[in-house]
Write an enzyme that holds these catalytic residues in place. Sequence first.
Site, mmCIF file in Angstrom:
data_model
loop_
_atom_site.group_PDB
_atom_site.id
_atom_site.type_symbol
_atom_site.label_atom_id
_atom_site.label_comp_id
_atom_site.label_asym_id
_atom_site.label_seq_id
_atom_site.Cartn_x
_atom_site.Cartn_y
_atom_site.Cartn_z
ATOM 1 N N ASN A 54 -11.334 21.282 25.911
ATOM 2 C CA ASN A 54 -11.830 21.580 27.249
ATOM 3 C C ASN A 54 -11.313 20.517 28.218
ATOM 4 O OD1 ASN A 54 -13.551 21.919 29.587
ATOM 5 N ND2 ASN A 54 -14.698 23.320 28.265
ATOM 6 N N PHE A 55 -10.611 20.953 29.234
ATOM 7 C CA PHE A 55 -10.019 20.022 30.195
ATOM 8 C C PHE A 55 -10.830 19.885 31.472
ATOM 9 C CE2 PHE A 55 -5.947 20.259 27.812
ATOM 10 C CZ PHE A 55 -5.690 18.896 27.770
ATOM 11 N N ASP A 115 7.518 31.700 26.829
ATOM 12 C CA ASP A 115 6.468 32.679 26.484
ATOM 13 C C ASP A 115 6.620 33.052 25.013
ATOM 14 O OD1 ASP A 115 8.552 34.476 26.397
ATOM 15 O OD2 ASP A 115 8.095 35.364 28.352
ATOM 16 N N HIS A 154 -18.046 33.321 26.799
ATOM 17 C CA HIS A 154 -16.678 33.391 27.317
ATOM 18 C C HIS A 154 -16.267 34.839 27.525
ATOM 19 C CE1 HIS A 154 -16.414 29.201 25.867
ATOM 20 N NE2 HIS A 154 -15.452 29.076 26.750
ATOM 21 N N HIS A 155 -15.143 35.010 28.222
ATOM 22 C CA HIS A 155 -14.588 36.345 28.498
ATOM 23 C C HIS A 155 -14.239 37.095 27.201
ATOM 24 C CE1 HIS A 155 -10.550 34.739 27.595
ATOM 25 N NE2 HIS A 155 -11.014 33.648 28.182
ATOM 26 N N GLY A 172 -4.037 22.465 25.254
ATOM 27 C CA GLY A 172 -5.434 22.866 25.452
ATOM 28 C C GLY A 172 -5.801 24.024 24.560
ATOM 29 N N THR A 173 -4.861 24.440 23.712
ATOM 30 C CA THR A 173 -5.144 25.567 22.813
ATOM 31 C C THR A 173 -6.290 25.193 21.877
ATOM 32 O OG1 THR A 173 -2.831 26.202 22.921
ATOM 33 C CG2 THR A 173 -4.131 27.155 21.125
ATOM 34 N N GLY A 200 -14.026 26.014 20.998
ATOM 35 C CA GLY A 200 -13.736 24.638 20.591
ATOM 36 C C GLY A 200 -14.738 23.664 21.192
ATOM 37 N N LYS A 247 -11.191 36.185 24.741
ATOM 38 C CA LYS A 247 -11.057 34.908 24.015
ATOM 39 C C LYS A 247 -10.998 35.183 22.522
ATOM 40 C CE LYS A 247 -13.085 30.291 23.568
ATOM 41 N NZ LYS A 247 -11.823 29.544 23.673
HETATM 42 N N1 LIG Z 1 -8.630 23.271 26.879
HETATM 43 C C1 LIG Z 1 -9.098 24.019 27.889
HETATM 44 O O1 LIG Z 1 -9.625 23.505 28.890
HETATM 45 C C2 LIG Z 1 -8.954 25.512 27.812
HETATM 46 C C3 LIG Z 1 -9.294 26.332 28.897
HETATM 47 C C4 LIG Z 1 -9.046 27.687 28.784
HETATM 48 C C5 LIG Z 1 -8.484 28.205 27.630
HETATM 49 N N2 LIG Z 1 -8.203 27.378 26.596
HETATM 50 C C6 LIG Z 1 -7.523 27.838 25.377
HETATM 51 O O2 LIG Z 1 -6.135 27.912 25.692
HETATM 52 C C7 LIG Z 1 -5.523 28.954 24.944
HETATM 53 C C8 LIG Z 1 -4.862 29.944 25.895
HETATM 54 O O3 LIG Z 1 -5.840 30.484 26.766
HETATM 55 P P1 LIG Z 1 -5.444 31.596 27.842
HETATM 56 O O4 LIG Z 1 -6.693 31.948 28.533
HETATM 57 O O5 LIG Z 1 -4.261 31.145 28.619
HETATM 58 O O6 LIG Z 1 -5.003 32.774 26.856
HETATM 59 P P2 LIG Z 1 -4.010 33.982 27.148
HETATM 60 O O7 LIG Z 1 -4.150 34.434 28.554
HETATM 61 O O8 LIG Z 1 -4.221 34.970 26.046
HETATM 62 O O9 LIG Z 1 -2.575 33.336 27.005
HETATM 63 C C9 LIG Z 1 -1.999 32.911 25.814
HETATM 64 C C10 LIG Z 1 -0.520 33.113 25.977
HETATM 65 O O10 LIG Z 1 0.155 32.489 24.911
HETATM 66 C C11 LIG Z 1 1.253 33.321 24.594
HETATM 67 N N3 LIG Z 1 1.779 33.019 23.271
HETATM 68 C C12 LIG Z 1 1.337 33.419 22.054
HETATM 69 N N4 LIG Z 1 2.112 32.920 21.093
HETATM 70 C C13 LIG Z 1 3.063 32.188 21.704
HETATM 71 C C14 LIG Z 1 4.153 31.413 21.256
HETATM 72 N N5 LIG Z 1 4.460 31.305 19.953
HETATM 73 N N6 LIG Z 1 4.939 30.801 22.177
HETATM 74 C C15 LIG Z 1 4.682 30.898 23.494
HETATM 75 N N7 LIG Z 1 3.656 31.630 23.978
HETATM 76 C C16 LIG Z 1 2.856 32.249 23.092
HETATM 77 C C17 LIG Z 1 0.712 34.719 24.706
HETATM 78 O O11 LIG Z 1 1.771 35.644 24.820
HETATM 79 P P3 LIG Z 1 1.606 37.152 24.242
HETATM 80 O O12 LIG Z 1 0.494 37.744 25.061
HETATM 81 O O13 LIG Z 1 2.947 37.730 24.487
HETATM 82 O O14 LIG Z 1 1.256 36.998 22.798
HETATM 83 C C18 LIG Z 1 -0.114 34.593 25.982
HETATM 84 O O15 LIG Z 1 0.675 34.856 27.128
HETATM 85 C C19 LIG Z 1 -6.661 29.552 24.096
HETATM 86 O O16 LIG Z 1 -6.652 28.927 22.846
HETATM 87 C C20 LIG Z 1 -7.921 29.189 24.864
HETATM 88 O O17 LIG Z 1 -9.056 29.109 24.037
HETATM 89 C C21 LIG Z 1 -8.418 26.053 26.667
#
Ligand SMILES: NC(=O)c1ccc[n+]([C@@H]2O[C@H](COP(=O)([O-])OP(=O)(O)OC[C@H]3O[C@@H](n4cnc5c(N)ncnc54)[C@H](OP(=O)(O)O)[C@@H]3O)[C@@H](O)[C@H]2O)c1
Length: 232
Positions: free
Chosen positions: A105-106, A31, A138-139, A78-79, A148, A142
């Site tokens: 997007n996956f 994390d 989106h929510h 997926g970030t 993306g 985001k």
């Molecule tokens: N490719 C796809 O299909 C897809 C689908 C959905 C989302 N996404 C993308 O995926 C990313 C995450 O989405 P999410 O909905 O999971 O967001 P989220 O709920 O905000 O989760 C992101 C997590 O990453 C953690 N984090 C931040 N910096 C970090 C680091 N250096 N090392 C380890 N963990 C770290 C955060 O922790 P803290 O809260 O402690 O900072 C948080 O728990 C976003 O960029 C989103 O746009 C992509």
Amino acid sequence: MTIAIVGNGRMGKAVAALAIERGHRIHTVVDSTDNVAGRALTRERLAGADVAIEFTGPEAAVANLERLIELGIPTVTGTTGWTGALPRITALVEARRGALLHAANFSEGVHLFLRAARELARNFSGRPEFVASIRDEHHAAKLDAPSGTALLLQHQLGDTDGSRAFPIASVRAGTIPGTHTLTYEGPHETVSLSHVARDREAFAAGALAAAEWLPGKTGVFTFEHLLFGENA
Ligand SMILES: NC(=O)c1ccc[n+]([C@@H]2O[C@H](COP(=O)([O-])OP(=O)(O)OC[C@H]3O[C@@H](n4cnc5c(N)ncnc54)[C@H](OP(=O)(O)O)[C@@H]3O)[C@@H](O)[C@H]2O)c1
């Protein structure tokens, strides 16, 4: 498979839950604690991981990817919001003969939607009476806007029909998992094509499929390579 999860947010949790359901082992969950600039991604912590799945944020992703690639761990990310650094990351993957699969997007449906959108754009090409636009919803939590996926759609449509702009309007509200719509508005009629994600399972399933596919390969891949192979 033994999987390291980097990022314990909504997506990290969804992927981990699905991975366990499918009989994989979660090796470690990294994390944000102590992971400034990817410092928690050490050789010791990742020893034995077959693959890493990274879902963090645009600020954290690049350092995480650099560390994972340096350590020789096949990595799926997926970030979104970090692709300005893609040339640098690609060079690193090539220099280390590593493996990276990235996708904004996956969901399989989104990639079929992108193909349908390009087909629509081909049909509307040369019809300036129709005005095109993209909408991404989106929510509220985001971080990046446009999404993306919306940027990818815009890029692909621009390649298909360079004669018009494809402006993006982004909505951030409530808990919407992700909706993308391409609209052509004519003087008296509207044509639109949408993809609506109903929950995060679709993204988690795609990321996990990518993590199963990637080990043993070298290079930089997108989800399209997995979905469409030679026709990506
Ligand atoms: N490719 C796809 O299909 C897809 C689908 C959905 C989302 N996404 C993308 O995926 C990313 C995450 O989405 P999410 O909905 O999971 O967001 P989220 O709920 O905000 O989760 C992101 C997590 O990453 C953690 N984090 C931040 N910096 C970090 C680091 N250096 N090392 C380890 N963990 C770290 C955060 O922790 P803290 O809260 O402690 O900072 C948080 O728990 C976003 O960029 C989103 O746009 C992509």
